[in-house]
Structures are given as C-alpha cells and as structure tokens.
Write a protein that holds these residues in place. Structure first.
Motif, PDB file in Angstrom:
ATOM      1  N   THR A 115       0.643  -1.399   0.145  1.00 44.58           N
ATOM      2  CA  THR A 115       0.338  -0.087   0.204  1.00 44.58           C
ATOM      3  C   THR A 115       0.539   1.687   0.408  1.00 44.58           C
ATOM      4  N   TYR A 116       0.471   2.262  -0.975  1.00 37.89           N
ATOM      5  CA  TYR A 116       1.449   3.501  -1.035  1.00 37.89           C
ATOM      6  C   TYR A 116       0.159   4.679  -0.395  1.00 37.89           C
ATOM      7  N   GLU A 117       0.905   5.286   1.090  1.00 41.99           N
ATOM      8  CA  GLU A 117       0.167   6.222   1.803  1.00 41.99           C
ATOM      9  C   GLU A 117      -1.521   5.820   1.552  1.00 41.99           C
ATOM     10  N   GLY A 118      -1.695   4.464   1.951  1.00 38.17           N
ATOM     11  CA  GLY A 118      -3.505   3.701   1.425  1.00 38.17           C
ATOM     12  C   GLY A 118      -3.265   3.853   0.877  1.00 38.17           C
ATOM     13  N   LYS A 119      -3.377   4.066  -0.346  1.00 35.52           N
ATOM     14  CA  LYS A 119      -3.832   3.528  -1.531  1.00 35.52           C
ATOM     15  C   LYS A 119      -3.347   2.004  -1.969  1.00 35.52           C
ATOM     16  N   PRO A 120      -4.114   0.446  -1.935  1.00 34.59           N
ATOM     17  CA  PRO A 120      -3.431  -0.604  -1.932  1.00 34.59           C
ATOM     18  C   PRO A 120      -3.333  -0.292  -4.020  1.00 34.59           C
ATOM     19  N   VAL A 121      -1.625  -1.186  -3.655  1.00 34.84           N
ATOM     20  CA  VAL A 121      -1.078  -1.240  -5.377  1.00 34.84           C
ATOM     21  C   VAL A 121      -1.282  -2.669  -5.527  1.00 34.84           C
ATOM     22  N   LEU A 122      -0.337  -3.598  -4.552  1.00 35.79           N
ATOM     23  CA  LEU A 122       0.003  -5.349  -5.137  1.00 35.79           C
ATOM     24  C   LEU A 122      -1.600  -5.829  -3.435  1.00 35.79           C
ATOM     25  N   GLY A 162       1.061  -6.229 -17.763  1.00 40.16           N
ATOM     26  CA  GLY A 162       0.038  -5.952 -17.399  1.00 40.16           C
ATOM     27  C   GLY A 162       0.084  -4.137 -17.939  1.00 40.16           C
ATOM     28  N   PRO A 163      -1.298  -3.444 -18.253  1.00 40.83           N
ATOM     29  CA  PRO A 163      -0.834  -2.342 -17.861  1.00 40.83           C
ATOM     30  C   PRO A 163      -0.404  -1.294 -17.155  1.00 40.83           C
ATOM     31  N   SER A 164       0.288  -0.350 -17.554  1.00 37.72           N
ATOM     32  CA  SER A 164       0.916   0.548 -16.411  1.00 37.72           C
ATOM     33  C   SER A 164       0.227   1.349 -15.098  1.00 37.72           C
ATOM     34  N   GLY A 165       0.657   1.329 -14.446  1.00 39.72           N
ATOM     35  CA  GLY A 165       0.283   1.590 -13.202  1.00 39.72           C
ATOM     36  C   GLY A 165      -0.136   0.580 -11.934  1.00 39.72           C
ATOM     37  N   LEU A 166      -0.108  -0.317 -13.011  1.00 37.82           N
ATOM     38  CA  LEU A 166      -0.891  -1.752 -11.577  1.00 37.82           C
ATOM     39  C   LEU A 166       0.468  -2.521 -10.817  1.00 37.82           C
ATOM     40  N   GLY A 167       1.785  -1.825 -10.908  1.00 41.49           N
ATOM     41  CA  GLY A 167       2.105  -2.248  -9.721  1.00 41.49           C
ATOM     42  C   GLY A 167       3.445  -3.137  -9.709  1.00 41.49           C
ATOM     43  N   LYS A 168       3.856  -3.446 -11.761  1.00 42.89           N
ATOM     44  CA  LYS A 168       5.078  -4.239 -11.837  1.00 42.89           C
ATOM     45  C   LYS A 168       5.868  -3.814 -11.287  1.00 42.89           C
ATOM     46  N   THR A 169       6.460  -2.385 -11.342  1.00 38.47           N
ATOM     47  CA  THR A 169       7.604  -1.668 -10.905  1.00 38.47           C
ATOM     48  C   THR A 169       7.805  -2.249  -9.254  1.00 38.47           C
ATOM     49  N   THR A 170       6.943  -1.568  -8.804  1.00 35.97           N
ATOM     50  CA  THR A 170       6.386  -2.315  -7.123  1.00 35.97           C
ATOM     51  C   THR A 170       7.372  -3.435  -7.369  1.00 35.97           C
ATOM     52  N   LEU A 171       6.438  -4.442  -7.752  1.00 36.72           N
ATOM     53  CA  LEU A 171       6.808  -6.273  -7.439  1.00 36.72           C
ATOM     54  C   LEU A 171       8.122  -5.797  -7.523  1.00 36.72           C
ATOM     55  N   LEU A 213      14.190  -3.099  -1.991  1.00 37.39           N
ATOM     56  CA  LEU A 213      14.047  -1.605  -2.214  1.00 37.39           C
ATOM     57  C   LEU A 213      12.769  -1.375  -1.853  1.00 37.39           C
ATOM     58  N   GLU A 214      11.512  -2.117  -1.472  1.00 39.53           N
ATOM     59  CA  GLU A 214      10.467  -1.661  -0.609  1.00 39.53           C
ATOM     60  C   GLU A 214      10.118  -2.895  -0.038  1.00 39.53           C
ATOM     61  N   SER A 215       9.379  -2.489   0.877  1.00 38.58           N
ATOM     62  CA  SER A 215       9.107  -3.470   2.132  1.00 38.58           C
ATOM     63  C   SER A 215       7.317  -3.901   1.540  1.00 38.58           C
ATOM     64  N   PHE A 272      16.901  -0.257 -14.483  1.00 42.14           N
ATOM     65  CA  PHE A 272      15.270   0.237 -13.551  1.00 42.14           C
ATOM     66  C   PHE A 272      14.356   0.463 -14.914  1.00 42.14           C
ATOM     67  N   GLN A 273      13.747   1.255 -14.731  1.00 41.22           N
ATOM     68  CA  GLN A 273      12.651   1.101 -15.877  1.00 41.22           C
ATOM     69  C   GLN A 273      13.122   2.773 -16.771  1.00 41.22           C
ATOM     70  N   GLU A 274      13.894   3.756 -15.296  1.00 36.47           N
ATOM     71  CA  GLU A 274      14.780   4.984 -16.239  1.00 36.47           C
ATOM     72  C   GLU A 274      16.145   3.976 -16.593  1.00 36.47           C
TER      73      GLU A 274
HETATM   74  N1  LIG Z   1       6.509   5.748  -4.673  1.00 35.80           N
HETATM   75  C1  LIG Z   1       5.613   5.648  -4.443  1.00 35.80           C
HETATM   76  N2  LIG Z   1       4.757   6.569  -3.589  1.00 35.80           N
HETATM   77  C2  LIG Z   1       3.578   6.692  -3.752  1.00 35.80           C
HETATM   78  N3  LIG Z   1       2.825   6.013  -5.011  1.00 35.80           N
HETATM   79  C3  LIG Z   1       3.855   4.754  -5.457  1.00 35.80           C
HETATM   80  C4  LIG Z   1       4.942   4.765  -5.721  1.00 35.80           C
HETATM   81  N4  LIG Z   1       5.743   4.376  -6.462  1.00 35.80           N
HETATM   82  C5  LIG Z   1       4.532   4.145  -7.107  1.00 35.80           C
HETATM   83  N5  LIG Z   1       3.847   4.719  -6.937  1.00 35.80           N
HETATM   84  C6  LIG Z   1       2.267   4.066  -7.112  1.00 35.80           C
HETATM   85  O1  LIG Z   1       1.769   2.814  -7.455  1.00 35.80           O
HETATM   86  C7  LIG Z   1       0.933   2.415  -8.481  1.00 35.80           C
HETATM   87  C8  LIG Z   1       1.690   1.044  -9.540  1.00 35.80           C
HETATM   88  O2  LIG Z   1       2.841   2.006  -9.345  1.00 35.80           O
HETATM   89  P1  LIG Z   1       4.061   1.373 -10.461  1.00 35.80           P
HETATM   90  O3  LIG Z   1       4.847  -0.218  -9.540  1.00 35.80           O
HETATM   91  O4  LIG Z   1       5.479   2.366 -10.963  1.00 35.80           O
HETATM   92  O5  LIG Z   1       2.741   0.130 -11.928  1.00 35.80           O
HETATM   93  P2  LIG Z   1       4.002   0.052 -13.091  1.00 35.80           P
HETATM   94  O6  LIG Z   1       5.266   0.098 -13.405  1.00 35.80           O
HETATM   95  O7  LIG Z   1       2.884  -1.267 -13.038  1.00 35.80           O
HETATM   96  O8  LIG Z   1       2.551   1.554 -14.008  1.00 35.80           O
HETATM   97  C9  LIG Z   1       1.055   3.753  -8.932  1.00 35.80           C
HETATM   98  O9  LIG Z   1      -0.502   4.092  -8.868  1.00 35.80           O
HETATM   99  C10 LIG Z   1       1.950   4.448  -8.423  1.00 35.80           C
HETATM  100  O10 LIG Z   1       1.495   6.014  -8.549  1.00 35.80           O
END
Ligand SMILES: Nc1ncnc2c1ncn2[C@@H]1O[C@H](COP(=O)(O)OP(=O)(O)O)[C@@H](O)[C@H]1O
Ligand SMILES: [Mg+2]
Lengths: 247, 198
Positions: free
Chosen positions: B13-20, B37-46, B53-55, B72-74
């Motif tokens: 969860t990022y700031e109360g917003k569930p990502v995975l 998966g489409p963008s913004g779904l949490g692939k990078t987060t995974l 790098l993330e808990s 990295f993505q960048e």
């Molecule tokens: N450091 C962060 N702080 C807050 N929200 C984040 C952070 N990193 C990613 N998010 C949010 O988590 C969601 C998934 O991001 P991300 O893993 O980058 O998706 P993807 O790689 O699938 O496009 C997005 O809605 C993004 O805005």
C-alpha cells in the motif's frame, strides 16, 4: 534571457566599466579634495607607484596565502563535516549549531574575539576559515542531501561499497553545490581576511597598508590598495572557477 | 542450483492506496518470465519488492543471497561517467572482457567513451542493459528493458539476448506491456491484474 555571448559581451562589459569610471571621475571632481575621493586617474597613478615597490607584491602574496589557507581549511572541514552529517543524524544536529550561529555573528565580533585568543598573524586566516566554513558546510551538505534516491537504489542493488558510493556517486552528484559554495566563499574569504588584517595589523598584509593609508589621510593610496584587493580577489575567483572547470 | 522465487500473500500500500493485493506467484529458476500488465498496476513496485528496495506485507523467498543484475525503468546511467565507466563502476576491476563483450552485444562499442547525454534514449537503454549483462548476476531483473528501441533493433537485440538466456539457463524476470514481446522472449508469462495475478 538577456545574456549575449562572445565579443559583443566583452564590448558591453568594457563600456559598462568605462561608464562607472566616468561617474567616479565626476564624483571626485564634485568633491574637489583628492584625499576624500581621489579621481580614477589619481588612484591609478598611486597604484602604479605601489606596484613599483616590492613590499606591495609581498603584501599581496601574503594576504593571498592567508585567503587561500583559510578557504582551503574551510573547504576541507566543511566537506568532512558534511560527510559526517550525511552519515549520522547526531553529527548533523551537532554541526548545525555552529554552522547556523557563525552565519549570523558579525565579522567584527569574530575578529575581536579571535584577537583576544590568538596571536596576531594567524587571526586573518582563522577568521577567513570561520566565515567560510558555514557556507561550505551548508552547501556541500545540501549537495549530499540532494543526491537522487535512484542512485542510492542503483548502488544498493549492484552492491557498490559505501566508500565507492561516496567517492564515485555522492561527491560527483553534488559537484554543482560544492562549486557554488566555493564561489560564494571566495568573495567572503577576501573581505573577512582583509578586515581581520586591518584590525590585527600584521606588518606584511594588505589590510595593514589599508589602515595606515587611512591614518595618514592618504586617499589615493587607500583607494589604490582597495583597487588592488578587488582586482586580486577577482583574479582569485577566476582561478578557482578555472580549476573547477576540470571537474 | 537455487530454488524458485516464491511470493505468498504479498500486499503493498502506498499512502493508503493499495497497489498489490494478496499476490501469490512463483518465478522459476532458470526460466525467463515476463510480467505483463497495463501501466500503473504495480509491476515496478513488484520488482522493487523482490530487490528489497520496498517493504511489503506477506513473504518473499528465494531472493536471499542472490546477486541481481538490474535494469530500472529509467536508465540510471551516471551522467558524469562515460558509458564504459558506468559499466566499470558496477562491475569492479578485472572485468574488461565482460564489459567489452556486453557493449559489443548491445552494439555500443563505438559509444563506449561517450557520456550518457551524448547518447540517444535508445542507446541509453541499451547502455543500461549492457551494464546489467556485464555485471553478470545470477538473476536478471529488467523493467521494460526494450522500451525506446526501434523495432528492428529491438528484435535483433532481444533475439540475441533471449537465445543466450535459453542456452545458459539464466533466470530472468522482465516487465513489459507488449504481449508480442512477452510471447517471443519468455518461457512463462505472468499477467498482473487489478491487485492480483492471473
Ligand atoms: N514511491 C511511491 N509513492 C507513492 N505511490 C507510488 C510510489 N511508487 C509507485 N506508486 C504508485 O503505485 C502504483 C503502481 O506503480 P508502478 O509499480 O510504478 O506501476 P507500473 O510499473 O506497473 O506502471 C501507481 O499508481 C503509482 O502511482
Ligand atoms: Mg513501471
């Protein structure tokens, strides 16, 4: 933006300097008495006379050394301090106290206190160091703090050692801030060193001659020394700029 | 041989917003897995969770003691170093051979002494790939590694890479949103949907 380049810019710069010289000349003519506001021509003559004396060059050299030593020490300790503060939050708090206090202490207080505690000839160097240290420390620390988290992550996943991370990533990434700190400190270093020289009056120093010119009401000489300090300080900054360009 | 990488009940969860949400997955050792998966779904987060790098909540096993090579993505090439120096920084000394090979594989030999700013976006992308390859970790973690490459080059380079991976049994996780790419180069495809996987 209004920043022309090349020959055009140099031409404009010369014209601007000339304009102010004319103002200066008119001002001195209005005053009439050469020891209050000597004319540029007069000052230039006095400066040329000074430049004929070996003592002038020795004074320039010694003052330059004091400035360079004070600034080098401030840079070194500022750098080490910022490094410590970047690693340890305790060090950050401990160092933030002198860094912010010194910034607001008047130069004159620093000089007078230093005169009480230290022997005369190292006072200017010490004062220069003390005035430049907070500037160097704050700028370098700001640089370290602004290193992007992306680089930290990169170093973490590729198992880059802390020492290597510091030397190859953190310092180069902060170079802009370090450079800005150094250039800011250059002017400060000259002003504070000369002020301390005036009050501590070591025999061979630009500050001492400034003071004695004033005591003898020798306006042209006072102006000539001042012009000498300004020129030397500008040259010094140019040299620092040039040295930094290699980075 | 190392074991598979297993995620069980992973939530983020990022700031109360569930990502995975309650994600359970297995990435097989020695296989190439595409995460889609489409963008913004949490692939990078995974990927960041896998790299430590993330808990997260839940458990991740099989990453301990591994030496990941990451894109990295960048591109994250250091701008004050030349491309070659960027590779040397992560590889350490005595890896001249690996560095030269990786640059050649990515068709960047001529650009070795250039700074990142002098390279096109696609070249920077390949530079980041070259860095991961030269490093030679035991798992490759790639976040959209081929984005920004034009089609011909992408096919050529991804083709060479996937052949190498198959031959050497390299474990690879790569994120993509291009299903052709996923089908062409991966043994397994994992599709991330809203808060979970398919
Ligand atoms: N450091 C962060 N702080 C807050 N929200 C984040 C952070 N990193 C990613 N998010 C949010 O988590 C969601 C998934 O991001 P991300 O893993 O980058 O998706 P993807 O790689 O699938 O496009 C997005 O809605 C993004 O805005
Ligand atoms: Mg992403």
């Amino acid at each position: 933006m209004n920043q022309p380049t090349g020959e055009k810019r140099i031409g404009k710069k010369l014209a601007a300097v000339l304009l102010w010289l004319v103002f200066w000349q008119l001002g001195s003519m209005a005053f009439g008495r050469s020891f209050v506001l000597p004319s540029p021509v007069f000052t230039c003559k006095a400066l040329l006379q000074l430049m004929a004396q070996p003592l002038f060059w020795r004074s320039c050299g010694i003052t330059l050394l004091r400035v360079a030593a004070g600034l080098a020490l401030a840079s070194l300790l500022g750098f080490l301090g910022a490094w410590a503060a970047a690693i340890s939050s305790w060090m950050r708090e401990i160092l933030s106290v002198p860094a912010s206090v010194i910034k607001s202490v008047p130069v004159m207080s620093v000089i007078l206190i230093a005169l009480l505690c230290l022997s005369g000839s190292i006072v200017p160097t010490f004062v220069c160091f003390l005035m430049c240290f907070p500037v160097m420390y704050t700028n370098i620390l700001q640089g370290f703090d602004s290193v992007p988290a992306e680089y930290r992550e990169l170093a973490q996943v590729y198992r880059i050692s802390d020492a290597k991370y510091f030397g190859r990533i953190m310092v180069p990434a902060s170079m802009g801030y370090i450079r800005a700190g150094l250039l800011l400190s250059c002017g400060l270093a000259w002003k504070s060193t000369v002020a301390a020289e005036v009050l501590s009056s070591p025999r061979v120093s630009m500050g001492y001659h400034l003071l004695s010119a004033k005591m003898y009401l020798d306006g042209p000489s006072l102006f000539a020394w001042t012009v000498g300090i300004v020129l030397l300080s500008m040259l010094f900054e140019k040299a620092v700029r040039l040295a930094l360009r290699r980075w | 041989m190392r074991g598979d990488i297993v995620l069980e009940g992973v939530s983020k969860t990022y700031e109360g917003k569930p990502v995975l949400r309650d994600l359970s997955l297995r990435f097989e050792e020695g296989k190439v897995t595409a995460i889609m998966g489409p963008s913004g779904l949490g692939k990078t987060t995974l990927l960041k969770i896998l790299l430590g790098l993330e808990s997260c909540e839940g458990s991740v096993t099989g990453m301990e003691g591994r030496r990941p090579a990451v894109v990295f993505q960048e591109s994250r090439l250091l701008p004050w170093l030349s491309l070659k120096q960027n590779l040397e920084l992560v590889c350490g000394p005595g890896k001249d051979r690996e560095i030269a090979d990786a640059l050649a594989l990515m068709e960047l030999t001529d650009a070795a002494d250039k700074k990142p700013a002098e390279l096109s976006g696609g070249m920077q992308r390949r530079g980041a790939l070259a860095r991961a390859i030269a490093y030679g970790g035991d798992i490759l973690v790639l976040d959209e590694p081929f984005t920004g490459l034009d089609e011909d080059l992408k096919e050529r380079i991804a083709g060479k890479l996937s052949r190498q991976w198959r031959e050497s049994g390299q474990t690879v996780l790569f994120v993509t949103h291009d299903s052709t790419e996923a089908k062409a180069y991966a043994d397994t495809i994992v599709k991330l949907n809203e808060g979970g996987s398919l």
